[in-house]
Write a protein that holds these residues in place. Structure first.
Motif, short mmCIF file in Angstrom:
data_model
loop_
_atom_site.label_atom_id
_atom_site.label_comp_id
_atom_site.label_asym_id
_atom_site.label_seq_id
_atom_site.Cartn_x
_atom_site.Cartn_y
_atom_site.Cartn_z
N GLU A 34 0.83 -1.20 0.00
CA GLU A 34 0.00 0.00 0.00
C GLU A 34 0.87 1.26 0.00
OE1 GLU A 34 -3.18 0.05 -0.42
OE2 GLU A 34 -3.27 -2.13 -0.46
N CYS A 35 1.97 1.21 0.72
CA CYS A 35 2.86 2.37 0.74
C CYS A 35 3.44 2.64 -0.63
CB CYS A 35 3.97 2.17 1.77
SG CYS A 35 3.41 2.23 3.49
N ARG A 36 3.72 1.60 -1.38
CA ARG A 36 4.25 1.79 -2.74
C ARG A 36 3.22 2.42 -3.67
NH1 ARG A 36 6.70 -3.36 -1.70
NH2 ARG A 36 4.96 -4.42 -2.75
N GLU A 37 1.95 2.26 -3.36
CA GLU A 37 0.90 2.79 -4.22
C GLU A 37 0.77 4.30 -4.12
OE1 GLU A 37 -1.11 1.26 -6.48
OE2 GLU A 37 0.19 -0.47 -6.18
N GLY A 38 1.15 4.89 -2.98
CA GLY A 38 1.08 6.34 -2.87
C GLY A 38 0.41 6.78 -1.59
N ARG A 54 10.29 4.17 5.45
CA ARG A 54 11.15 3.72 4.34
C ARG A 54 10.62 4.22 3.01
NH1 ARG A 54 12.16 -2.59 2.62
NH2 ARG A 54 13.44 -2.15 0.75
N TYR A 55 9.30 4.25 2.86
CA TYR A 55 8.70 4.70 1.59
C TYR A 55 8.33 6.17 1.62
CZ TYR A 55 8.43 -0.20 0.21
OH TYR A 55 8.75 -1.49 -0.14
N GLY A 56 8.81 6.90 2.64
CA GLY A 56 8.60 8.34 2.67
C GLY A 56 7.18 8.76 2.99
N ARG A 57 6.47 7.93 3.73
CA ARG A 57 5.10 8.27 4.11
C ARG A 57 5.12 8.81 5.55
NH1 ARG A 57 4.85 8.16 -0.73
NH2 ARG A 57 4.35 6.26 -1.88
N ALA A 58 5.52 10.10 5.69
CA ALA A 58 5.73 10.69 7.02
C ALA A 58 4.43 10.78 7.80
CB ALA A 58 6.38 12.07 6.87
N ASP A 67 -2.27 8.47 -1.16
CA ASP A 67 -3.74 8.42 -1.13
C ASP A 67 -4.25 7.08 -0.59
OD1 ASP A 67 -2.71 7.12 -3.30
OD2 ASP A 67 -4.43 7.53 -4.60
N ARG A 68 -3.38 6.10 -0.39
CA ARG A 68 -3.78 4.81 0.18
C ARG A 68 -3.50 4.74 1.67
NH1 ARG A 68 -4.05 1.29 -4.41
NH2 ARG A 68 -4.69 -0.39 -3.01
N GLY A 69 -3.32 5.92 2.29
CA GLY A 69 -2.92 5.97 3.68
C GLY A 69 -3.96 5.39 4.63
N MET A 70 -5.24 5.68 4.39
CA MET A 70 -6.28 5.17 5.29
C MET A 70 -6.33 3.64 5.25
SD MET A 70 -7.57 7.74 6.81
CE MET A 70 -9.04 7.02 7.50
N ARG A 71 -6.21 3.07 4.07
CA ARG A 71 -6.19 1.61 3.96
C ARG A 71 -4.96 1.03 4.65
NH1 ARG A 71 -8.04 -2.69 0.45
NH2 ARG A 71 -6.36 -4.15 -0.02
N ALA A 72 -3.82 1.70 4.51
CA ALA A 72 -2.59 1.24 5.15
C ALA A 72 -2.72 1.29 6.67
CB ALA A 72 -1.40 2.09 4.69
N LEU A 73 -3.33 2.36 7.21
CA LEU A 73 -3.51 2.47 8.65
C LEU A 73 -4.45 1.38 9.16
CD1 LEU A 73 -2.78 4.07 11.18
CD2 LEU A 73 -4.76 5.54 10.72
N GLU A 74 -5.47 1.03 8.36
CA GLU A 74 -6.39 -0.05 8.75
C GLU A 74 -5.66 -1.38 8.88
OE1 GLU A 74 -9.90 -1.97 9.79
OE2 GLU A 74 -9.46 0.17 9.64
N LEU A 75 -4.69 -1.62 8.02
CA LEU A 75 -3.91 -2.84 8.11
C LEU A 75 -3.15 -2.92 9.43
CD1 LEU A 75 -2.47 -2.98 4.46
CD2 LEU A 75 -4.21 -4.48 5.45
#
Length: 851
Positions: free
Chosen positions: A790-794, A825-829, A796-804
């Motif tokens: 999900e982090c590689r996708e960008g 690591r993927y720069g998602r501060a 805008d997928r942050g909410m889905r990533a946080l749900e995981l």
């Protein structure tokens, strides 16, 4: 012992010497004979005078078939002619072939005529419009004889190469569905020796002569050999025909004999001395048979069947002679007939709908107006009579109402197959397999194991005729059906014991039969036609007998101390019963699940049930879906979880392959089965190999393979001249695989959690607790991999990533900390900050729902 022959009829010289054939019309009013001269004769049944002659015909007529209004004749000049019976005249040429005709046959509805010639193609021509022609062309040799089955949906061809070809006519384009080899001999199309296929009147089997001068019966269901009419003729068979009800078979041979066989016993009941007979035709109603010979003579033989056997002709339609008739072996609870359906009754005088009732009754003087407002029943009807208590609001007897008859699920033995020919599998599982062979009077049972280091194969002569079996690492269990002079018997044979091996047998009450049975490490479980569940110890001690609430019974399975039974429950809106299951710990006398519903789709049936190697209940249904029961040890908590939908397997994604699967077991996290091809529903001999498939929860259909995969590596996309990207497809496939792993590991963890909680201590063993911890760690690792995707996708997928991250089971904080590192690591501060905030809430024990 064969009976004496009836009085001999006179020979009628109908045609010149040569091939002569005959056929009755379906109503039996006329007999048509054709021969080598240019004359066709019509004999009127019951009239002993001269026949009607049709001289406007071809010469060398070699075959004939008739309907009530017309008949068709095939000739050696390649023409098929149609003649009118009422007018006794030639009507039209139905078909012309370039080579001689060998046989013709009309379909049961007389709308199609099948034509066999020395050409390789068999033609089906419409009798009312000969421009409509269908072709049977998937055989390699000319056809000598052909026949339709009783429904006209199948055409069988006896070809000169000694093979019977079976075509399905259910679609506009006929399709070859089977080749039956090893039955008929390879004969020249001009030979007087017959290889004629004759369908039994019940439509489930056909008979054909063999090169060994016997007559072999072949079943339509599986195209296997059934009973054989043997040791009758001393010469090759030249003709054969069933009686209209199928109770008697007549055959003629080169030994100058006509034999009458009783179908039920395959024994000769009469021998008649007639030479050179080449065709036999039964009258459809009377004890009358006509036959022709190669001398051009016709015999019309009244009282053909001797008086002492004439009662056989008066019976209803008799079954074809099977080794094991599927109809007689069908369970008593399988689709019960509508026995109580009321029959239409003749109207009586003064009944509803009679003249008096339509004219407002017969008692005109009694015209008092009384209202039956309290339903006491004192108001008389229009005929001056009080309404009967058993009449409904419409004045019809309640007994005449049409009630919906339930459709019961048929009982079955898991892991077994029905009879196919003289063989069947009694048991198929991962331990080994048990199969039996019918030897006419007794069976031979063989038990084979996959692991020969621990067990040795064995076989024995079976005089009890066992029809069901179970096999475990401890022993083998058998049972036989009841007979008139003997009750049903259960037989247990242990493999090895520390004392002398002690087999044991026990009998059921008279008339009670076994529907299904199972064998575990602790108990023998048997369900019966008396709707009892009988539980025995492995040493034959009766442990429990009870009657379940859901009846009739369908099947059972067992594992250790747990007994799982399934029966028919309430009737649904479609008339089919809903299956209910019960799982019980018989040693503790505790019910885990009580009369819960088996999750089957509408119209689906249960194919097999079994416990997995870890002791989890599994079912496999007719839609090809494998399901397991989760939380089954907790009362009223169980739920059915799909583990695999075989219709969605990648091997079937192309749509070019059609196959089904016979379930064997669930073990080592895989589904073990036998692959069935060619429309088979059950495995047959030689024993096929086992296959295994990984679990795959049905989330989406298998995507079609990209066409670019078949291109040259240097090929460019035609649109923009750049290589076609595949990264998106690979990313989607990886995500889908990770989602599968997450679900499957979650199911495995839930199953192990149930085992731990159901232990007597409530905490399970140390091995179980450590195994559960490893599984939960695997679940969190899978979620971490999904998070990385999900982090590689960008962003805008942050909410889905946080749900995981919120789905992670670890409460020590290490997995949440690892998730934060993945986000950094993927720069998602922003995502990293949210994850660390979630970790602090967990560490403080606060409610995550407020986050």
């Amino acid at each position: 012992m064969a009976s004496t022959a009836p009085p001999r009829p006179r020979a009628r010289p109908a045609h010149t010497q040569g091939s002569t054939h005959c056929a009755y019309t379906p109503d039996g009013s006329k007999l048509v004979t054709v021969g080598s001269n240019n004359t066709i004769r019509l004999y009127k049944t019951g009239f002993d005078g001269e026949p009607i002659n049709i001289d406007d015909c071809q010469e060398q007529n070699v075959s004939v078939d008739a309907s009530n209004d017309f008949f068709v004749v095939g000739s050696e000049d390649g023409t098929v002619s149609l003649y009118s019976i009422p007018d006794a005249t030639f009507d039209k040429f139905l078909l012309r072939c370039s080579l001689p005709i060998r046989d013709v046959a009309l379909s049961p509805d007389s709308k199609w005529c099948a034509v066999a010639s020395d050409e390789l193609t068999v033609k089906l021509v419409r009798t009312d419009d000969n421009t409509k022609i269908r072709h049977l062309k998937e055989h390699n040799k000319p056809t000598k004889h052909l026949a339709f089955d009783a429904r006209g949906m199948t055409a069988t061809l006896a070809c000169s190469d000694g093979i019977v070809y079976v075509y399905s006519l259910s679609s506009d384009e006929p399709e070859l569905i089977n080749k039956v080899d090893g039955i008929i001999g390879a004969l020249d199309t001009e030979s007087e020796i017959s290889s004629k296929i004759t369908w039994h009147p019940d439509g489930r089997a056909f008979a054909a002569p063999t090169p060994t001068r016997d007559i072999q019966v072949i079943s339509k269901n599986d195209w296997e050999k059934q009973r054989v009419f043997s040791n009758g003729h001393n010469g090759d068979v030249t003709a054969l025909a069933w009686s209209p009800n199928g109770a008697i078979l007549a055959s003629a041979g080169k030994d100058k004999k006509i034999l009458l066989w009783e179908t039920k016993t395959q024994s000769v009941i009469a021998r008649l001395d007639y030479a050179n007979v080449i065709d036999i035709a039964w009258h459809p109603k009377d004890n009358l048979v006509s036959f022709t010979n190669s001398d051009g003579e016709v015999y019309i033989h009244p009282d053909f069947v001797p008086e002492q056997f004439e009662a056989l002709l008066k019976l209803g339609k008799q079954p074809a002679p099977f080794i094991h008739d599927p109809l007689s072996e069908t369970s008593a609870i399988a689709r019960r007939p509508l026995e109580s359906r009321p029959q239409p009754m003749r109207q009586r005088r003064d009944s509803a709908g009679s003249y008096d009732s339509l004219m407002d009754g017969a008692l005109a003087e009694d015209d008092d107006f009384v209202v039956d407002d309290d339903g006491a029943g004192y108001v008389i009807n229009g005929n001056g009579k009080r309404m009967h208590d058993d009449l409904d609001v419409f004045g019809e007897p309640r007994s005449k109402r049409h009630h919906l008859e339930p459709e019961y699920h048929e009982a079955f033995q898991p892991g077994s197959t029905p009879w196919r020919g003289n063989r069947k599998y009694l048991c198929l599982n991962l331990i080994g397999f048990v199969w039996t062979v019918d030897q006419d009077g007794h069976n031979t049972v063989t038990v084979e194991f996959y692991d020969h280091e621990f067990h040795r194969d064995f076989h024995f002569t079976d005089t009890f005729l066992y029809d069901k079996a179970c096999l475990t690492e401890n022993g083998a269990l058998f049972c036989c059906p009841p007979k008139e002079d003997a009750p049903a018997t259960i037989f247990y044979r242990p493999h090895e014991t520390w004392t002398n091996r002690t087999d044991w047998r026990t009998q059921l009450p008279k008339g009670e039969a076994v529907l299904s049975m199972s064998l575990s490490d602790s108990f023998v479980t048997v369900t019966t036609t008396a709707n009892y569940v009988r539980v025995y110890t492995l040493f034959g001690i009766p442990y429990r007998v009870y009657r379940p609430k859901s009846t009739p019974m369908v099947t059972c399975a067992s594992w250790k101390d747990y007994v799982w039974t399934i029966g028919n429950g309430p009737v649904g809106a479609d008339g089919n019963t809903r299956l209910l299951y019960t799982i019980e710990d018989v040693k503790r006398d505790e019910i885990c699940q009580n009369e819960d519903t088996v999750a089957l789709p509408d119209g689906a049936t249960l194919k097999s049930i079994f416990f997995s190697d870890n002791g989890d209940p599994c079912i496999y249904d007719s839609t090809g879906t494998l399901l397991t029961l989760l939380h089954w040890r907790r009362p009223s908590r169980a739920s059915w979880i799909p583990l695999l939908d075989t219709k969605l397997l990648p091997r079937l994604a192309s749509g070019r392959k059609t196959e089904t699967y016979f379930p064997i077991a669930v073990a080592d996290g895989k589904f073990h089965c036998i692959i069935l091809k060619g429309g088979d529903q059950y495995p047959y001999f030689p024993r096929p190999l086992l296959s295994e498939f990984d679990f795959s929860v049905p989330l989406a259909s298998e995507p079609p393979r990209p066409k670019a995969a078949s291109k040259h590596p240097d090929a460019m996309d035609l649109a923009d001249g750049t290589p076609e990207p595949e990264a998106d497809g690979d990313e989607e496939s990886e995500t889908r695989n990770l989602e599968q792993q997450y679900l499957l590991k979650g199911i495995a963890a839930a199953q192990l959690q149930d085992v731990v909680e159901s232990s007597r201590s409530g905490a399970g063993s140390s091995a179980q607790r450590s195994g559960l911890a490893r599984l939960e760690l695997e679940v969190d690792k899978t979620l971490l991999q999904l998070l990385a995707a999900e982090c590689r996708e960008g962003e805008d997928r942050g909410m889905r990533a946080l749900e995981l991250v919120r789905l992670m089971r670890d409460r020590t904080g290490r997995m949440v900390e690892a998730a934060g590192k993945v986000a950094d690591r993927y720069g998602r501060a922003v995502l990293g900050d949210k994850i660390r905030e979630l970790g602090e809430l967990r560490a403080d024990g606060e409610d995550e729902d407020d986050f």
